[in-house]
Design a protein around this motif. Sequence first.
Motif, PDB file in Angstrom:
ATOM      1  N   ARG A 175      37.513  43.637  31.379  1.00 40.61           N
ATOM      2  CA  ARG A 175      38.080  42.688  32.603  1.00 40.61           C
ATOM      3  C   ARG A 175      38.830  43.695  33.393  1.00 40.61           C
ATOM      4  O   ARG A 175      39.691  44.340  32.916  1.00 40.61           O
ATOM      5  N   SER A 200      42.592  33.486  45.177  1.00 39.26           N
ATOM      6  CA  SER A 200      42.919  33.822  43.875  1.00 39.26           C
ATOM      7  C   SER A 200      42.152  35.031  43.843  1.00 39.26           C
ATOM      8  O   SER A 200      41.244  35.364  43.742  1.00 39.26           O
ATOM      9  N   ARG A 208      41.907  28.518  43.809  1.00 38.48           N
ATOM     10  CA  ARG A 208      40.621  28.388  43.358  1.00 38.48           C
ATOM     11  C   ARG A 208      40.344  27.038  43.038  1.00 38.48           C
ATOM     12  O   ARG A 208      40.923  26.156  42.516  1.00 38.48           O
ATOM     13  N   THR A 227      54.254  36.427  39.694  1.00 37.67           N
ATOM     14  CA  THR A 227      53.925  34.994  39.411  1.00 37.67           C
ATOM     15  C   THR A 227      52.958  34.829  38.234  1.00 37.67           C
ATOM     16  O   THR A 227      52.455  35.772  37.715  1.00 37.67           O
ATOM     17  N   PRO A 235      41.816  34.262  29.285  1.00 36.45           N
ATOM     18  CA  PRO A 235      40.716  34.077  30.459  1.00 36.45           C
ATOM     19  C   PRO A 235      39.571  33.611  29.624  1.00 36.45           C
ATOM     20  O   PRO A 235      39.705  33.291  28.895  1.00 36.45           O
ATOM     21  N   SER A 236      38.629  33.467  30.630  1.00 43.07           N
ATOM     22  CA  SER A 236      37.401  32.872  29.821  1.00 43.07           C
ATOM     23  C   SER A 236      36.852  33.821  28.948  1.00 43.07           C
ATOM     24  O   SER A 236      37.007  35.007  29.436  1.00 43.07           O
ATOM     25  N   ASN A 262      43.346  41.672  37.562  1.00 46.47           N
ATOM     26  CA  ASN A 262      42.766  40.251  37.589  1.00 46.47           C
ATOM     27  C   ASN A 262      43.747  39.352  36.488  1.00 46.47           C
ATOM     28  O   ASN A 262      43.478  39.564  35.369  1.00 46.47           O
ATOM     29  N   GLY A 267      40.933  36.718  41.188  1.00 47.65           N
ATOM     30  CA  GLY A 267      39.776  36.912  40.506  1.00 47.65           C
ATOM     31  C   GLY A 267      38.534  36.385  41.402  1.00 47.65           C
ATOM     32  O   GLY A 267      37.450  36.724  40.890  1.00 47.65           O
TER      33      GLY A 267
END
Length: 323
Positions: A53, A218, A190, A112, A137-138, A57, A220
């Motif tokens: 990744r 967003s 998102r 944030t 994350p996923s 992100n 990502g």
Amino acid sequence: MDTILGGPELIDYGASLIKKGEIVAFPTETVYGLGASAYNEDAVKKIFIAKGRPQDNPLIVHISSPIDAAEIAIGIPDEAYVLWEIFSPGPLTLVLNKSNNIPDIVTAGYKTVGLRIPNNEIALSLINKSGLSLAAPSANISGRVSPTEAMHVYKDLHGRIPLIIDGGQCTIGIESTVLDLTKNIPIILRPGFITPEQIAESIGKVINHKGEIIKAESPGMKYSHYMPNCPCVSAVTTDSACELYDKNKNAIILGTNSFVESCGSRAVFRLGDNPSDCMKNIFKALRDSEELYSFIIIESFRDKHGYFALHNRLSKATKGITY
Ligand code: AMP
Ligand code: MG
């Protein structure tokens, strides 16, 4: 590294791995997540490495109750508690100002942090048994289709992570709505299962991801997510889908039940006949299709009421190519 794949009986083992600074894949109601202690920089690093990744992100931090938020975020506005009351546990991520307890790697250096309470017993119990908040994350290789079944995670990440907890197919099947509460007017970064209308109804107003006033995306969203391994296009009508099908070898048509009804004997995947069924099934349909077929044709959901979040994901899979 050997990857263990098993059911909820592995939750205790998973919690012990998390406590030791390891990473574990687990189900949520949206997609499978790859989690580590949100307080442990080295553990979180392993997530970025396993997924490939991009470091810029940020990850969402998963908690089991709004009470945990005070450790992770500061200056939490009332709107957050109102939204948690209505939508949590559930597919809504709130972006809040970050506390110093959370290392910068989790938020990719942003001030944030995204926070979510997943609506899945295994995920909640992993959080509670480890006694930690999980940055997750996923659980897919970065840029690949998000996993909605444990086997999807296994195919992408076996050999790279120690444990996958199988909780069956994800009930929602599309990622959470990400809502930034640090701005004057909350902004949807998102789109997801929870709609702007639902949010506006709860807290007064929100800037819709679709509206022209939205300036921030967003982070990502700029990456090429959701790309199947074979060519993938969308078709506005069943006729154009069938025409494309006939011109391409080993193709499949994905669409709502009514869209694929008149496709004759052609290979089709029925996504369902409403937005929530279609969202639940779409990533599985893409995963299954890319394994068996060489050309994927998907119904175009542009401007179809209730399908905006689905259209958003699919426009990435098809790179916007529509017939
Ligand atoms: P994933 O978990 O892979 O679906 O990705 C998490 C999504 O949440 C990405 O689109 C991130 O950019 C977004 N996200 C997480 N934390 C923040 C944050 N602090 N600010 C803005 N977006 C965020
Ligand atoms: Mg993802």
